[in-house]
Design a protein around this motif. Structure first.
Motif, short mmCIF file in Angstrom:
data_model
loop_
_atom_site.label_atom_id
_atom_site.label_comp_id
_atom_site.label_asym_id
_atom_site.label_seq_id
_atom_site.Cartn_x
_atom_site.Cartn_y
_atom_site.Cartn_z
N VAL A 29 2.85 -15.09 61.16
CA VAL A 29 3.67 -14.18 61.95
C VAL A 29 4.89 -13.78 61.12
O VAL A 29 5.67 -14.62 60.72
CB VAL A 29 4.13 -14.84 63.28
CG1 VAL A 29 5.07 -13.90 64.03
CG2 VAL A 29 2.92 -15.19 64.14
N HIS A 30 4.97 -12.47 60.85
CA HIS A 30 6.10 -11.95 60.08
C HIS A 30 7.00 -11.13 60.99
O HIS A 30 6.50 -10.27 61.71
CB HIS A 30 5.60 -11.03 58.94
CG HIS A 30 4.92 -11.77 57.85
ND1 HIS A 30 5.43 -11.88 56.58
CD2 HIS A 30 3.75 -12.46 57.83
CE1 HIS A 30 4.60 -12.59 55.82
NE2 HIS A 30 3.56 -12.95 56.57
N ALA A 31 8.27 -11.41 60.93
CA ALA A 31 9.21 -10.58 61.69
C ALA A 31 9.88 -9.62 60.71
O ALA A 31 10.26 -10.01 59.61
CB ALA A 31 10.24 -11.45 62.37
N ARG B 4 -1.97 -16.17 69.51
CA ARG B 4 -1.80 -16.60 68.12
C ARG B 4 -2.96 -17.51 67.74
O ARG B 4 -3.37 -18.37 68.50
CB ARG B 4 -0.48 -17.37 67.96
CG ARG B 4 0.72 -16.45 67.90
CD ARG B 4 2.01 -17.21 67.78
NE ARG B 4 2.26 -17.68 66.40
CZ ARG B 4 3.49 -18.00 65.96
NH1 ARG B 4 4.54 -17.89 66.75
NH2 ARG B 4 3.64 -18.42 64.73
N LEU C 151 12.58 -13.50 68.92
CA LEU C 151 12.09 -14.52 68.00
C LEU C 151 12.38 -15.94 68.48
O LEU C 151 11.90 -16.91 67.91
CB LEU C 151 12.67 -14.28 66.59
CG LEU C 151 12.43 -12.85 66.05
CD1 LEU C 151 13.06 -12.70 64.67
CD2 LEU C 151 10.95 -12.52 66.00
N PRO D 250 8.62 -16.85 64.29
CA PRO D 250 7.93 -16.31 63.12
C PRO D 250 7.84 -17.33 61.97
O PRO D 250 8.63 -18.28 61.91
CB PRO D 250 8.84 -15.15 62.70
CG PRO D 250 10.20 -15.56 63.15
CD PRO D 250 10.04 -16.43 64.36
N LYS E 154 12.56 -18.61 59.59
CA LYS E 154 13.07 -18.21 60.90
C LYS E 154 14.60 -18.32 61.00
O LYS E 154 15.23 -17.65 61.80
CB LYS E 154 12.40 -19.02 62.01
CG LYS E 154 12.65 -20.51 61.91
CD LYS E 154 11.81 -21.27 62.91
CE LYS E 154 12.03 -22.76 62.70
NZ LYS E 154 11.06 -23.60 63.39
#
Lengths: 438, 251
Positions: free
Chosen positions: B29-31, B192, B208, B213, B230
């Protein structure tokens, strides 16, 4: 036979009338109306482009091409009407060939006994009391040249009388078939009388059978709707290219009556529809819905006129058009609210989607209000298919073609939902799907 | 899963993405955070294939295939999903009918026949529960008359039904109150998995807190100027974007 006559103008149509009038059906009452009608036609003339009502529909050009006048019956016996039937529609069938009722091809099974269905010619003889009370009362010969022309020449058509308190259980499906070997004029004339508290569903389809030439059909349908009556009237114009039509439907509503019309035009080279509704009693409701999906060089002109003459009436109009190719669409909707027609609710909407840069739409809503306590609104919009919606659907995996189709179906959905005969709606869905898939 | 190399793109002749690089592996998971105007929405639109946006350079590889060669629908069928910042209202198209068409076109692309009606209805029911979407909403026209929160939930619902391998959430938190935010985030968390990756584009850190993430990137003027774990999101929340802008200017 008068079919060899060539006509090309107002004068010619007037002088031809003199030659044929003795052969036209009807008693002296009818004949005197015909005489007045031809005089009115002579005065009005075939409308020129300068005439505001015919600005976008060049009827003079249509009539300038030499065609034959047809006021005599042409029989098409032993043809199969199967292909003109609507799948799964359990209906009484009336077949009109070039406007002449074909008893051989019509099928009225278990029709309520009190209901009269006959050819107009027969009605002139057998039902003269209805003719004298209603013929040429809804459609005003002084208001429009084609009403006048049709009234003068009216040769045949269907007469339907639904007596008071009678509910016709099955829909009545009128199949209009135009068939001609040489270019011809036709003048179909229908009269529907719906009694007090009576109910009927009418479906009219327009087709052609073996029409290698141009044919011009100038039809008039009068509908007298009495107190508390409920009438649904659906018209489907799915004609092929050579049929050219100027159709007038004139309805008169008495108090507490309901009248729902749907006019769907999918094919047909040149179509002009005049829909005139007079609200002559209080608490009437009228719903006028229309849909046209055009391509190539099609020309579809819808003119509506709703005349609010009494208080507490409601009228709603929704017309939608999808235009492709070099086709032309016209929507001209006029609402009159007369001085007495207080508490009127009138609504009108015309929405159109242009699928090609060469397609044209002329939308003209008109309101004329002479009462002071009314609610009236109208709106008109024309645009392209919604690119944001298209992208949204594609971003979910829908191919561009199915996304477009889904959006176009959605666009016509509200008009489709006003069709309350399921088999008819299913049939239309199929036709529309096919048309949009072209 | 997704490799973006030196991507340059813009709209109406103006370059907005100016050499963007990102590598997203399966399950990550990329923010992507950034101030207004940094290019966040342009990035998501370019990845989803919006035709108004012009790619002027770089490469994007999705599961080994050239993403930029694909039409929007092919990207979707290959497993890419964009949750729109502003979901479109489409009157007259029912959610159900639309999703059925989408599923079956995706299946056809993969050479599978249409889904059985009863399987489809079961799937819908199951996924609706995931985002606490009322049954009646699914039957209504796509997003028509939906509140802001309902629209975003509907996006996550669609995502759940279509089961993409890469989901891009474009400011899914915007316009959501705290309850709706929790529902949306819970929906995402349940989806996820080790085979499914997310790119969460957001202006604020608060989303978030719920969708945690693996990586946080800061987008500024069309390029990633800072990446971290994060904790970078928390730092941004504390110091604001001016801190990053200053760093960029000084560098």
């Amino acid at each position: 036979m008068i079919t060899a006559e060539k006509i090309s103008s107002t004068d010619k149509l007037v002088s031809d009338f003199e030659a044929v009038k003795k052969t036209l059906p009807g008693n002296s009452f009818v004949q005197s109306i015909r005489q007045k009608a031809i005089e009115s036609f002579s005065a009005l003339g075939i409308p020129a482009r300068e005439n505001e009502e015919y600005k976008y529909s060049n009827v003079q050009k249509l009539f300038s091409e030499a065609v034959t006048l047809s006021v005599v019956e042409m029989t098409l016996s032993k043809i199969s009407i199967d292909k003109y039937l609507i799948p799964n529609l359990d209906a009484h069938i009336i077949v009109l060939i070039n406007g002449f009722l074909s008893e051989e091809l019509s099928l009225l099974k278990n029709l309520e006994k009190s209901v009269v269905v006959s050819s107009l010619q027969k009605a002139f003889e057998k039902h003269s009391e209805f003719i004298e009370r209603h013929f040429s009362t809804c459609a005003d010969i002084n208001s429009d040249a084609f009403i006048a022309l049709n009234t003068a020449y009216a040769s045949d058509g269907v007469f339907i009388n639904v007596p008071d308190n009678t509910v016709v259980e099955k829909p009545i499906h009128i199949i209009n078939i135009i068939a001609a070997k040489e270019s011809t004029f036709f003048f179909p004339r229908n009269l529907f009388v719906v009694g007090k508290s009576a109910q009927v569903q009418l479906v009219e389809t327009f087709e052609t059978h073996d029409l290698p030439v141009k044919a011009i059909s100038t039809s008039v349908t009068e509908i007298a709707i009495n107190e508390n009556a409920k009438v649904q009237y659906y018209r489907l114009q799915n004609d092929c290219g050579n049929g050219q039509q100027i159709n007038t439907v004139s309805a008169s509503q008495q108090k507490n009556s309901h009248f729902d019309t749907n006019t769907v035009t999918l094919s047909g080279g040149w179509v002009r529809n005049n829909l005139n509704i007079a609200l002559n009693g209080e608490n009437c409701e009228s719903h006028l819905n229309g849909l046209f999906i055009t391509s190539d060089t099609q020309h579809v002109d819808n003119h509506t006129l709703v005349d609010h003459r009494k208080p507490h009436c409601e009228s709603n109009q929704t017309y939608k058009g999808i235009l492709d190719g070099k086709s032309t669409g016209i929507f001209n909707g006029k609402i009159f609210v007369q001085r007495d027609a207080q508490k009127t609710n009138a609504y009108q909407s015309s929405k159109n989607i242009l699928l090609s840069d060469d397609a044209t739409i002329n939308a003209k809503p008109q309101l004329e209000i002479y009462a002071d306590d009314v609610k009236c609104s109208h709106g008109s919009s024309t645009g392209k298919i919604d690119e944001d919606a298209l992208f949204y659907l594609r971003a979910r995996g829908l191919g561009i073609e199915s996304a477009r189709k889904l959006l176009l179906h959605a666009f016509v959905n509200d008009v489709m939902q006003t069709i309350r005969i399921n088999a008819l709606r299913d049939y239309l869905e199929t036709l529309i799907h096919k048309k949009l898939g072209e | 899963m997704l490799t973006i190399k030196n991507l340059r793109a813009g709209i109406e002749g103006k370059e907005i993405i100016k050499g963007f690089n990102l590598e997203v592996k399966a399950g990550e998971v990329h923010a992507i955070m950034g101030p207004n105007g940094s290019g966040k929405s342009t990035l998501s639109n370019v990845l989803a294939g919006r035709e108004d946006y012009i790619v002027s350079g770089g490469e994007v590889s999705f599961n080994g295939k050239n993403l930029l060669d694909m039409s929007p629908e092919v990207r979707a069928r290959e497993g890419l999903f964009l949750a729109f910042q502003y979901p479109i209202e489409i009157p007259g198209v029912s959610n159900i009918n639309f999703l059925k068409t989408a599923i079956n076109e995706i299946r056809a692309y993969k050479g599978i026949g249409p889904m059985e009606a009863k399987d489809f209805l079961k799937l819908i029911k199951e996924k609706q529960a995931l985002v606490e979407l009322q049954g009646s909403l699914a039957g209504r026209s796509v997003n028509e008359g939906f509140s802001g929160g309902e629209k975003k939930r509907n996006e996550i619902f669609q995502m759940a039904v279509l089961e993409p391998t890469l989901a891009i959430l474009d400011e899914t938190d915007s316009g959501l109150d705290i309850d709706a935010l929790r529902i949306v985030a819970n929906g995402v968390n349940k989806l996820r998995s080790e085979n499914r990756s997310f790119i969460v584009i957001t202006h604020y850190q608060r989303l978030l807190d719920y969708i945690v993430p693996d990586f946080v990137h800061v987008l500024y003027d069309g390029v990633i100027v800072k990446s971290g774990g994060k904790e970078l999101a928390l730092e941004l929340e504390e110091k604001g974007y001016d801190w990053i802008k200053k760093e960029v200017v000084e560098a």
